[in-house]
Motif scaffolding. Sequence first.
Motif, PDB file in Angstrom:
ATOM      1  N   MET A 114       4.621  -5.506   4.217  1.00  0.00           N
ATOM      2  CA  MET A 114       4.134  -6.833   3.849  1.00  0.00           C
ATOM      3  C   MET A 114       2.771  -7.110   4.470  1.00  0.00           C
ATOM      4  SD  MET A 114       7.704  -8.989   4.142  1.00  0.00           S
ATOM      5  CE  MET A 114       6.933 -10.552   3.711  1.00  0.00           C
ATOM      6  N   LEU A 115       2.603  -6.726   5.726  1.00  0.00           N
ATOM      7  CA  LEU A 115       1.326  -6.958   6.396  1.00  0.00           C
ATOM      8  C   LEU A 115       0.218  -6.113   5.781  1.00  0.00           C
ATOM      9  CD1 LEU A 115       2.528  -7.121  10.105  1.00  0.00           C
ATOM     10  CD2 LEU A 115       1.583  -9.000   8.756  1.00  0.00           C
ATOM     11  N   VAL A 116       0.547  -4.857   5.440  1.00  0.00           N
ATOM     12  CA  VAL A 116      -0.454  -3.978   4.834  1.00  0.00           C
ATOM     13  C   VAL A 116      -0.857  -4.504   3.459  1.00  0.00           C
ATOM     14  CG1 VAL A 116      -0.832  -1.674   3.892  1.00  0.00           C
ATOM     15  CG2 VAL A 116       0.243  -1.940   6.134  1.00  0.00           C
ATOM     16  N   PHE A 117       0.127  -4.925   2.656  1.00  0.00           N
ATOM     17  CA  PHE A 117      -0.188  -5.449   1.330  1.00  0.00           C
ATOM     18  C   PHE A 117      -1.035  -6.716   1.429  1.00  0.00           C
ATOM     19  CE2 PHE A 117       2.811  -2.576  -0.615  1.00  0.00           C
ATOM     20  CZ  PHE A 117       2.342  -2.461  -1.914  1.00  0.00           C
ATOM     21  N   SER A 118      -0.725  -7.564   2.380  1.00  0.00           N
ATOM     22  CA  SER A 118      -1.512  -8.788   2.526  1.00  0.00           C
ATOM     23  C   SER A 118      -2.938  -8.481   2.963  1.00  0.00           C
ATOM     24  CB  SER A 118      -0.847  -9.728   3.538  1.00  0.00           C
ATOM     25  OG  SER A 118      -0.816  -9.151   4.830  1.00  0.00           O
ATOM     26  N   PHE A 119      -3.106  -7.388   3.703  1.00  0.00           N
ATOM     27  CA  PHE A 119      -4.449  -6.975   4.120  1.00  0.00           C
ATOM     28  C   PHE A 119      -5.304  -6.642   2.897  1.00  0.00           C
ATOM     29  CE2 PHE A 119      -7.435  -3.580   5.191  1.00  0.00           C
ATOM     30  CZ  PHE A 119      -8.116  -4.128   6.263  1.00  0.00           C
ATOM     31  N   GLY A 120      -4.732  -5.888   1.973  1.00  0.00           N
ATOM     32  CA  GLY A 120      -5.494  -5.509   0.792  1.00  0.00           C
ATOM     33  C   GLY A 120      -5.543  -6.560  -0.292  1.00  0.00           C
ATOM     34  N   GLN A 121      -4.632  -7.535  -0.226  1.00  0.00           N
ATOM     35  CA  GLN A 121      -4.520  -8.517  -1.297  1.00  0.00           C
ATOM     36  C   GLN A 121      -5.760  -9.382  -1.428  1.00  0.00           C
ATOM     37  OE1 GLN A 121      -2.007  -8.198  -3.220  1.00  0.00           O
ATOM     38  NE2 GLN A 121      -2.434  -9.854  -4.642  1.00  0.00           N
ATOM     39  N   GLU A 122      -6.496  -9.551  -0.354  1.00  0.00           N
ATOM     40  CA  GLU A 122      -7.708 -10.362  -0.400  1.00  0.00           C
ATOM     41  C   GLU A 122      -8.690  -9.835  -1.433  1.00  0.00           C
ATOM     42  OE1 GLU A 122     -11.165 -12.069   2.644  1.00  0.00           O
ATOM     43  OE2 GLU A 122      -9.634 -10.688   3.378  1.00  0.00           O
ATOM     44  N   VAL A 123      -8.717  -8.510  -1.597  1.00  0.00           N
ATOM     45  CA  VAL A 123      -9.594  -7.903  -2.600  1.00  0.00           C
ATOM     46  C   VAL A 123      -8.869  -7.716  -3.923  1.00  0.00           C
ATOM     47  CG1 VAL A 123     -10.906  -5.832  -3.193  1.00  0.00           C
ATOM     48  CG2 VAL A 123     -11.002  -6.745  -0.868  1.00  0.00           C
ATOM     49  N   VAL A 124      -7.626  -7.215  -3.868  1.00  0.00           N
ATOM     50  CA  VAL A 124      -6.890  -6.881  -5.088  1.00  0.00           C
ATOM     51  C   VAL A 124      -6.675  -8.108  -5.961  1.00  0.00           C
ATOM     52  CG1 VAL A 124      -4.700  -5.973  -5.988  1.00  0.00           C
ATOM     53  CG2 VAL A 124      -5.787  -4.898  -4.006  1.00  0.00           C
ATOM     54  N   GLN A 125      -6.510  -9.286  -5.366  1.00  0.00           N
ATOM     55  CA  GLN A 125      -6.294 -10.483  -6.177  1.00  0.00           C
ATOM     56  C   GLN A 125      -7.526 -10.829  -7.010  1.00  0.00           C
ATOM     57  OE1 GLN A 125      -5.439 -13.669  -3.481  1.00  0.00           O
ATOM     58  NE2 GLN A 125      -7.491 -13.732  -2.588  1.00  0.00           N
ATOM     59  N   GLY A 126      -8.652 -10.220  -6.686  1.00  0.00           N
ATOM     60  CA  GLY A 126      -9.842 -10.386  -7.515  1.00  0.00           C
ATOM     61  C   GLY A 126      -9.719  -9.701  -8.860  1.00  0.00           C
TER      62      GLY A 126
ATOM     63  N   LEU B 279     -17.610  -7.520   1.013  1.00  0.00           N
ATOM     64  CA  LEU B 279     -16.417  -7.322   1.824  1.00  0.00           C
ATOM     65  C   LEU B 279     -15.822  -5.966   1.467  1.00  0.00           C
ATOM     66  CD1 LEU B 279     -14.175  -8.250   3.774  1.00  0.00           C
ATOM     67  CD2 LEU B 279     -13.045  -9.322   1.805  1.00  0.00           C
ATOM     68  N   HIS B 280     -15.687  -5.132   2.464  1.00  0.00           N
ATOM     69  CA  HIS B 280     -15.120  -3.796   2.274  1.00  0.00           C
ATOM     70  C   HIS B 280     -13.879  -3.678   3.153  1.00  0.00           C
ATOM     71  CE1 HIS B 280     -14.647   0.551   3.095  1.00  0.00           C
ATOM     72  NE2 HIS B 280     -15.081   0.718   1.872  1.00  0.00           N
ATOM     73  N   LYS B 281     -12.737  -3.382   2.543  1.00  0.00           N
ATOM     74  CA  LYS B 281     -11.492  -3.252   3.284  1.00  0.00           C
ATOM     75  C   LYS B 281     -10.885  -1.882   3.000  1.00  0.00           C
ATOM     76  CE  LYS B 281      -9.339  -7.030   4.281  1.00  0.00           C
ATOM     77  NZ  LYS B 281      -8.484  -8.237   4.307  1.00  0.00           N
ATOM     78  N   CYS B 282     -10.397  -1.256   4.056  1.00  0.00           N
ATOM     79  CA  CYS B 282      -9.908   0.109   3.914  1.00  0.00           C
ATOM     80  C   CYS B 282      -8.652   0.309   4.750  1.00  0.00           C
ATOM     81  CB  CYS B 282     -10.988   1.110   4.339  1.00  0.00           C
ATOM     82  SG  CYS B 282     -10.430   2.818   4.310  1.00  0.00           S
ATOM     83  N   ILE B 283      -7.710   1.062   4.203  1.00  0.00           N
ATOM     84  CA  ILE B 283      -6.507   1.467   4.922  1.00  0.00           C
ATOM     85  C   ILE B 283      -6.468   2.985   4.962  1.00  0.00           C
ATOM     86  CG2 ILE B 283      -3.988   1.468   4.922  1.00  0.00           C
ATOM     87  CD1 ILE B 283      -4.050  -1.184   3.455  1.00  0.00           C
TER      88      ILE B 283
END
Length: 602
Positions: free
Chosen positions: A478-490, A389-393
């Motif tokens: 909040m929406l941007v943080f939740s987008f990245g949180q899926e990876v960061v919480q790892g 899973l690769h997520k980018c902003i």
Amino acid sequence: MASHTLSSKATTCASASTGVGATAAALPIRRLVSGKEAALASTFALGAGSTQLKRLTMKGQCRSVSRNKHMTVATATMKVEAKDSWISKALEVCAPGSTGDAVSAVQTSAVEYLKSIDLPNTRTEAYRFTDLLPLVKAQLVVPSEATDISLENYALEQADKSRIVLVDGIFRADLSDLSGLPAGVTVGPLSAVSAPASTLGKQSAEFGSVFAQLNTACMADAVVVVVEDGVQCAAPLHVLVLSSAGPTAESTAASHPRLLVAAGTGASIEVVEEFGGAAAASSGAYFTNAVAEIVLAEEASVKHSVVQSQTAGAIHMKATFVQQAANSSYALTEASTGSQLARHDIKISQQGAATSTTMRAFLCAGKNQLLDTHSSLVLDHPNGTSDQLHKCIAAAPTARAVFDGNVKVNKLAQKTDAQQMSRNLLLCPRATVNVKPNLQIIADDVKCTHGCTVSDLEDEELFYFQARGIDPDTARSMLVFSFGQEVVQGLEYKDLRGRVEQRVKQTLDSATNEAEEGGGGDPVVHRMRDSRGVHFMQTGPDQADSGLCHTVAKARQTGLLPILMWFRGGIDPRSVSNEIWTPTHTSTVAEKGKHLQAGLHW
């Protein structure tokens, strides 16, 4: 067993081959030196296309630093006439360390390779969207001595007694604490830790790019982590890599840190690699060229976290090579938020049956940043699994991001389950992301999917927050943080997550200011670039290209948001079907284009 503080004193460095001597002086720390090592360094400097030995000039940078209990080190200039002038200059500001005959042979091979190649540019396919101009223009120098090192901003409570620190690529025993490691886990510099010599440099020599080869040629030492068979290391190993800036505003300090992890049969360990700048580097420029080689024996498990939070003027190149035996498990979680130019090349090879690989990456590109991830995973045996899973902003008008992910399922890799997904947010006009998910399947009994989504935040989601009294800026954050949180919480540790979240907040704040200064328009445009990849770019309505056909699209897929795609070639929106584009299995980019044209949700 943990390594202990290394210290020595030197008063003179002399080269028997060159007859050049240097008296001890207060000069930068680089590597452990003896007369034998100086002679070895001199014989290492070979001319391009010739076996004749070149003269190696020692610059007198050998000294004693017993007051801080550091390693006695020296710096040498290695004159190599390479085909590419930048590579020649890069080799001039480093010298190979004396780490044994086998490693020296690897370094010699790397230099020979570098002498015959060019630095990649945008005409090179693998660097097509990665402009190395900031690196080409940089005036590389040897780092100055870092005397103001503080670990306060890099605390990791769970690894307080399992921390190893490198400053400008050199192991610092005075800043490291390995007292909490269990028996059977050995950590330290290569000069002090016994490790299979054939392991170091093997993967980078076979799969590495020019930068991995440059690291091999220039590494002064390497941090080695050896986990014996059956040993379970409960505490994470914190590998902190700090870099210092050049002595002047026009110079860029170059360092080449190296990490080798060897996990024995049934062993397990968690490694946290964190990259940042020393206190004095906050306003300066530096070039960090890091390499990590990880070898997993049968049934071994390695959890690997990488946090890249370099300073704004930094250039960060990293390569990670992973070799997995049967029934082993490797999990990578990465957060990349720093540097003006950063690239991570990941090469993973599953070399046994029932092997598991997981990759999670989150990139947040802000003002004047280019963040690039290139990954390659090869599955050669049955019952393997992989999940990427690769997520980018891309948060600013000058932000650019690149993802090129390749998963290859070879003929013998039957019963493979391989998943790959890239999700991207473009938050303002002119923010750009280049995405190329690639799944190659030769086996015929597999379960494999891959896909890509690109969008801005959805107005309906923002309205949901505003209807409950939350202002638009807070709702967007909040929406941007939740987008990245899926990876960061790892990233399981609070200290580590907090630093990443703080850096993301700074990036978004800076990007908001740039967007306000740079002009507006709603960020609503994406376009396909050409047949070799997919290029998405947001522009404002005042920047419309008259050669593009307007096609409104809502592509929804697991949290995907509405986007407006523009394509060349006169697509009639009324002819678009109600299917959703979801590329699966092996397909060429041309086929993806057809799916994309016929698969927009109208």
